[in-house]
Design an enzyme around this catalytic site. Structure first.
Site, PDB file in Angstrom:
ATOM      1  N   ASP A 185       0.820  -1.212   0.000  1.00 33.73           N
ATOM      2  CA  ASP A 185       0.000   0.000   0.000  1.00 33.73           C
ATOM      3  C   ASP A 185       0.854   1.261   0.000  1.00 33.73           C
ATOM      4  O   ASP A 185       2.010   1.258   0.429  1.00 33.73           O
ATOM      5  CB  ASP A 185      -0.913   0.012   1.232  1.00 33.73           C
ATOM      6  CG  ASP A 185      -1.921  -1.133   1.225  1.00 33.73           C
ATOM      7  OD1 ASP A 185      -2.261  -1.611   0.133  1.00 33.73           O
ATOM      8  OD2 ASP A 185      -2.348  -1.549   2.318  1.00 33.73           O
ATOM      9  N   LYS A 186       0.254   2.343  -0.433  1.00 36.52           N
ATOM     10  CA  LYS A 186       0.937   3.637  -0.506  1.00 36.52           C
ATOM     11  C   LYS A 186       1.660   3.989   0.799  1.00 36.52           C
ATOM     12  O   LYS A 186       2.817   4.377   0.795  1.00 36.52           O
ATOM     13  CB  LYS A 186      -0.091   4.726  -0.850  1.00 36.52           C
ATOM     14  CG  LYS A 186       0.463   6.135  -0.810  1.00 36.52           C
ATOM     15  CD  LYS A 186      -0.650   7.171  -0.872  1.00 36.52           C
ATOM     16  CE  LYS A 186      -0.072   8.545  -0.580  1.00 36.52           C
ATOM     17  NZ  LYS A 186      -1.045   9.441   0.055  1.00 36.52           N
TER      18      LYS A 186
END
EC number: 5.4.99.-
Length: 303
Positions: free
Chosen positions: A137-138
């Site tokens: 994820d970011k």
């Protein structure tokens, strides 16, 4: 590249658009309905409508339409390259960096940086995701493997499918976990109440996370999580499911939490069989400064 899914007894009589929106994590239900309308999705080689009820034993096939070509430009962004050879790159991704371009993130992504630093990347995932075999994820930091050619991509993807890739994460979670080890075996699919989130749902895809406690703090616990499967947001969803959501998690955690720029999750260890030589490769990286500063804050708060 065509993909397929074999309908199980558990899937019996589900609408095909609902089933595929759980099976294909990157596709929304409306996207899949569009594919069905365009005869991109077939059941037993025949086109069906969105409301078609699947039957156990059927094989669903689909070919994801080529995305509209995006003008993805190489960008001179610093990359922490942990390992590189003719086939594979292992990158230590910083928290806050998006993996590949998409709506709202056309620049500053890992792919933009890779295109600047690397001459060739595998083309299996198309122009928007060259070389990308798996994602984090970011706001998750840590190790990510990238394929430089199709041979490497196929090998690494197969290892992920066979669950032979070793992936370990460190996470700071809310609450004090009373036992030292645990396994969360709970299927994950889209949250029926919020399509932008994932959740533990009865008809979701198999998801298994093993964890062990590394350290106890007042109202928080540092854990090491080992992924057996790799579902979207798996650790974040599973830890919430056992009432120990990740600190700082804006999507699955409580509002009252530690002052962090996103969830306290770090992909610290990655191991895989080299696609060309067969040699076992393993890499480890330290957590970023914000993560270690948070641990230090929790220590001092206890004192």
């Amino acid at each position: 590249m065509s993909e397929h899914y074999n309908v199980t007894e558990q899937d019996q009589s589900k609408r095909i658009d609902k089933l595929l929106s759980d099976v294909i994590a990157d596709a929304s239900r409306s996207q899949i309905q569009g594919w069905l309308k365009d005869d991109v999705v077939l059941v037993g080689g025949k086109a069906v409508k969105s409301n078609y009820k699947v039957q156990a034993g059927e094989t669903i096939t689909w070919r994801v339409p080529e995305p509209e070509p995006m003008d993805i430009l190489p960008e001179d962004i610093d990359l922490d390259i942990v390992y590189e050879d003719q086939d594979v790159i292992v990158v230590n991704k910083p928290s806050g960096m998006v993996i590949h371009p998409a709506a709202g993130h056309y620049s500053g992504t890992l792919v933009n940086a890779l295109l600047y630093h690397v001459k060739d990347l595998s083309g299996i995932n198309g122009v928007e995701r060259p070389g990308i075999v798996h994602r984090i994820d970011k706001d998750t930091s840590g190790l990510l493997m990238v394929a430089k050619n199709d041979l490497a991509h196929k090998s690494l993807a197969e290892q992920l499918s066979k669950k032979t890739v070793e992936r370990k994460y460190e996470a700071i979670v809310h609450g004090e976990i009373p036992h030292e080890y645990g396994t969360i075996d709970a299927p994950i699919g889209r949250d029926p109440k919020d399509r932008q989130r994932m959740a533990v749902v009865e008809d979701g895809r198999e998801a298994v996370t093993h964890f062990r406690v590394l350290r106890h703090f007042d109202a928080f616990t540092l854990v090491e999580c080992t992924l057996e499967t790799g579902r979207t947001h798996q650790i974040r969803v599973h830890m919430r499911y056992i009432d120990h959501p990740l600190a700082g998690d804006p999507k699955y955690g409580p509002r009252k939490t530690l002052d962090l720029e996103g969830q306290a999750l770090h992909a610290k260890s990655l191991g895989f069989e080299h696609p060309r030589t067969g040699e076992w490769k393993k890499f480890e990286v330290e957590a970023p400064q914000e993560f270690t500063d948070t641990l230090r804050y929790l220590e001092t708060r206890e004192g």
